[in-house]
Write an enzyme that holds these catalytic residues in place. Sequence first.
Site, PDB file in Angstrom:
ATOM      1  N   ILE A   1       0.076  43.534 -84.171  1.00  0.00           N
ATOM      2  CA  ILE A   1      -0.334  42.406 -82.841  1.00  0.00           C
ATOM      3  C   ILE A   1      -0.768  41.050 -84.180  1.00  0.00           C
ATOM      4  CG2 ILE A   1      -1.975  40.252 -81.180  1.00  0.00           C
ATOM      5  CD1 ILE A   1      -1.161  42.897 -79.353  1.00  0.00           C
TER       6      ILE A   1
ATOM      7  N   TYR B   1     -12.896  53.436 -75.585  1.00  0.00           N
ATOM      8  CA  TYR B   1     -11.773  51.633 -76.232  1.00  0.00           C
ATOM      9  C   TYR B   1     -12.042  51.356 -75.089  1.00  0.00           C
ATOM     10  CZ  TYR B   1      -7.569  48.968 -76.731  1.00  0.00           C
ATOM     11  OH  TYR B   1      -7.489  47.496 -77.171  1.00  0.00           O
TER      12      TYR B   1
ATOM     13  N   THR C   1       4.087  47.054 -79.508  1.00  0.00           N
ATOM     14  CA  THR C   1       3.954  46.957 -81.885  1.00  0.00           C
ATOM     15  C   THR C   1       4.306  48.656 -81.648  1.00  0.00           C
ATOM     16  OG1 THR C   1       1.733  48.574 -80.686  1.00  0.00           O
ATOM     17  CG2 THR C   1       1.712  45.955 -80.539  1.00  0.00           C
TER      18      THR C   1
END
Length: 258
Positions: free
Chosen positions: A17, A151, A187
Amino acid sequence: MRLNQKVIIITGSCTGIGKAIAKRCVEEGARVVVHGLEPELGADVVQELGPGNAVLHIEDLAQEGVAERLVARAIQTFGRLDAVVNNAALVATSNLHTTDLAFFRHILEVNTLAPFALIKAALPHLKATKGCVLNIGSVNGWSGEPDLMAYSVSKGALMTLTRNLGDTLHREDGVRVNQINPGWVLTENEARRKHEQGFAADWYKDVPAVFAPSGRILWPAEIAAAAVYWLADESGPISGQIVDLEQHPLIGRNPPKN
């Protein structure tokens, strides 16, 4: 050009990204500081963007003083700073049982404290240019998948930081702070993670409809297109906002198994 002559630091922009955002920013007239941990990949990005449009800084965001060095690189190379994109993040599998304090602290250091430090270091220059900050979060910040606990918490904290500074810095310094929360994006790192988890090489071509009603997940370029709006002057006085970029209402959680 929507970002003509703006200078933008984009962390984690050697891949994924961040790389897509860097490319789109340069297409819109900006000059960028490319940052990451992969010297060869970063050099390739700078070469693709053009040496006059980009400069590379390789350093771990957990290192003391990295924020100040990133800002110094922007000022020394381009003479000003208009925006910061806090994109870099550690995406690591963990849950309550597999997470210890050292691991948790490291995730928070990179995903939450490093963005804070960079905003603080950049603020004098952003104030001078009436610039902005764009934090790249995650839909997992709302609750998170079971095995993305640390996360998810780090991205939830980033949302609170965005809300807090989006109000404070806008009123006091004229600096806008906003955040976009991407959903599932294809990604390079996501493709690698899925391969390591045993998925087929072309797993992204057959994603269940519950995750991708459109028939596919998001591309990095689509996140980059959204980022430009928040970095450009056309977003006006909007600050402290968080926008989810996803195609379904499963905000950061997998559906329960029957």
